[in-house]
Design an enzyme around this catalytic site. Sequence first.
Site, PDB file in Angstrom:
ATOM      1  N   GLU A 126       0.829  -1.197   0.000  1.00 33.47           N
ATOM      2  CA  GLU A 126       0.000   0.000   0.000  1.00 33.47           C
ATOM      3  C   GLU A 126       0.865   1.249   0.000  1.00 33.47           C
ATOM      4  O   GLU A 126       0.608   2.209  -0.742  1.00 33.47           O
ATOM      5  CB  GLU A 126      -0.928   0.000   1.221  1.00 33.47           C
ATOM      6  CG  GLU A 126      -1.833   1.225   1.255  1.00 33.47           C
ATOM      7  CD  GLU A 126      -2.485   1.456   2.609  1.00 33.47           C
ATOM      8  OE1 GLU A 126      -3.698   1.727   2.637  1.00 33.47           O
ATOM      9  OE2 GLU A 126      -1.768   1.392   3.630  1.00 33.47           O
ATOM     10  N   TRP A 144      -8.306  -2.111   0.073  1.00 32.91           N
ATOM     11  CA  TRP A 144      -9.126  -1.009  -0.434  1.00 32.91           C
ATOM     12  C   TRP A 144     -10.330  -1.489  -1.237  1.00 32.91           C
ATOM     13  O   TRP A 144     -11.063  -0.679  -1.805  1.00 32.91           O
ATOM     14  CB  TRP A 144      -8.267  -0.079  -1.307  1.00 32.91           C
ATOM     15  CG  TRP A 144      -7.416   0.857  -0.511  1.00 32.91           C
ATOM     16  CD1 TRP A 144      -6.103   0.719  -0.194  1.00 32.91           C
ATOM     17  CD2 TRP A 144      -7.843   2.085   0.086  1.00 32.91           C
ATOM     18  NE1 TRP A 144      -5.674   1.780   0.564  1.00 32.91           N
ATOM     19  CE2 TRP A 144      -6.724   2.638   0.748  1.00 32.91           C
ATOM     20  CE3 TRP A 144      -9.052   2.773   0.132  1.00 32.91           C
ATOM     21  CZ2 TRP A 144      -6.778   3.845   1.442  1.00 32.91           C
ATOM     22  CZ3 TRP A 144      -9.116   3.972   0.820  1.00 32.91           C
ATOM     23  CH2 TRP A 144      -7.983   4.501   1.469  1.00 32.91           C
ATOM     24  N   TYR A 163      -4.851   9.562  -1.462  1.00 30.44           N
ATOM     25  CA  TYR A 163      -3.490   9.788  -0.963  1.00 30.44           C
ATOM     26  C   TYR A 163      -2.417   9.978  -2.030  1.00 30.44           C
ATOM     27  O   TYR A 163      -1.734  11.007  -2.067  1.00 30.44           O
ATOM     28  CB  TYR A 163      -3.083   8.627  -0.053  1.00 30.44           C
ATOM     29  CG  TYR A 163      -3.955   8.484   1.159  1.00 30.44           C
ATOM     30  CD1 TYR A 163      -3.778   9.295   2.286  1.00 30.44           C
ATOM     31  CD2 TYR A 163      -4.968   7.529   1.191  1.00 30.44           C
ATOM     32  CE1 TYR A 163      -4.585   9.166   3.392  1.00 30.44           C
ATOM     33  CE2 TYR A 163      -5.789   7.393   2.302  1.00 30.44           C
ATOM     34  CZ  TYR A 163      -5.594   8.212   3.404  1.00 30.44           C
ATOM     35  OH  TYR A 163      -6.398   8.092   4.498  1.00 30.44           O
ATOM     36  N   CYS A 173      -7.928   9.782   6.005  1.00 23.94           N
ATOM     37  CA  CYS A 173      -7.952   9.696   7.471  1.00 23.94           C
ATOM     38  C   CYS A 173      -6.627  10.167   8.039  1.00 23.94           C
ATOM     39  O   CYS A 173      -6.588  10.975   8.961  1.00 23.94           O
ATOM     40  CB  CYS A 173      -8.238   8.264   7.910  1.00 23.94           C
ATOM     41  SG  CYS A 173      -9.878   7.679   7.460  1.00 23.94           S
ATOM     42  N   ARG A 231      -6.936  12.527  11.323  1.00 27.60           N
ATOM     43  CA  ARG A 231      -8.217  13.130  11.708  1.00 27.60           C
ATOM     44  C   ARG A 231      -9.196  12.090  12.242  1.00 27.60           C
ATOM     45  O   ARG A 231     -10.041  12.384  13.074  1.00 27.60           O
ATOM     46  CB  ARG A 231      -8.850  13.856  10.526  1.00 27.60           C
ATOM     47  CG  ARG A 231      -9.271  12.910   9.408  1.00 27.60           C
ATOM     48  CD  ARG A 231     -10.224  13.510   8.404  1.00 27.60           C
ATOM     49  NE  ARG A 231     -10.601  12.503   7.412  1.00 27.60           N
ATOM     50  CZ  ARG A 231     -11.653  11.699   7.523  1.00 27.60           C
ATOM     51  NH1 ARG A 231     -12.452  11.786   8.582  1.00 27.60           N
ATOM     52  NH2 ARG A 231     -11.918  10.808   6.596  1.00 27.60           N
ATOM     53  N   ASP A 277      -9.387   4.387  13.192  1.00 24.83           N
ATOM     54  CA  ASP A 277      -9.941   3.095  13.584  1.00 24.83           C
ATOM     55  C   ASP A 277      -8.826   2.378  14.339  1.00 24.83           C
ATOM     56  O   ASP A 277      -7.921   1.800  13.736  1.00 24.83           O
ATOM     57  CB  ASP A 277     -10.353   2.335  12.318  1.00 24.83           C
ATOM     58  CG  ASP A 277     -10.861   0.923  12.584  1.00 24.83           C
ATOM     59  OD1 ASP A 277     -10.676   0.422  13.717  1.00 24.83           O
ATOM     60  OD2 ASP A 277     -11.407   0.313  11.647  1.00 24.83           O
TER      61      ASP A 277
END
Length: 293
Positions: free
Chosen positions: A58, A80, A123, A173, A195, A198
């Site tokens: 990733e 994803w 991203y 995130c 921000r 999980d």
Amino acid sequence: MKSYLDLLRHVLEVGKRKSNRTGIDTISTFGYQNRYDISQSFPLLTTKKVGFKTVMRELLWFVKGETNIRNLVKEKCNIWNEWPYKAYKESKHYKGETQEEFIKKIIEDEEFAIKFGDLGPVYGKQWRNFGGVDQLQKAIDTIKTNPDSRRIIISAWNPIEVEEMAKRGLPPCHSLFQFYVDKEEGTLSCQLYQRSADTFLGVPFNIASYSALTYMIGAITGLKPKEFIHTFGDLHIYVNHLEQVKEQLARKPGKLPILKIKRIPNKIEDFKLEDFELIGYEPQESIKGVVAV
């Protein structure tokens, strides 16, 4: 990684139940910070197995500026998949395919993948092309030429494109990070502002990913990795992960592994998975959980 377990305990102790867009409530609190010494060891969770190769696949995908899941799923990296499949199910083109059938089409049909496998300007797009600015390369150049700068910052949060991200993927995130050079020590540190976190499924990946990125940029710029600082906004545990969290908290952390970079390319986007060697990783068994989409 006791500090990660302390983070879980903090959420359970002070968090309050909140609803959210996924339909699965969370135990949520706001504001927290953890610091990880990455100079002698690599912060990969040992109280459950974390797939290091998945983390790196990733990360390398981000670094190359990619936003389509096709190359990820070809390498059996499926983290994803839920978001483009959800968008596809809501489209007029959906013909009842299962997620497995959808991913098979993504792999086998390039045209289908271009149309339905892209997550939007997430991203990788923002890191490498934020309104025409290659933020990642600019950060590397600044570390080399002006290491005392307080502006070595990369933002994935682009307000102009957030809604477009949300249509097919997920607004960032882990939204902004900054590098800090200690010239006297010859070290590089990174601080991430996340921000939304999980804590059970995502945070272990984020810790490993940004620590590895610090190793990579340090290697490119001739600096040793020193510290990863993880700062949180909304920190939460999904209620369908509470039993898994309790199981993890009952486990004792083991010795952290070492990350070795075997080859340093001229450009950061030229790193390959085989350039990294994880030494001495002996985690406990995996603890599964379903991602909230």
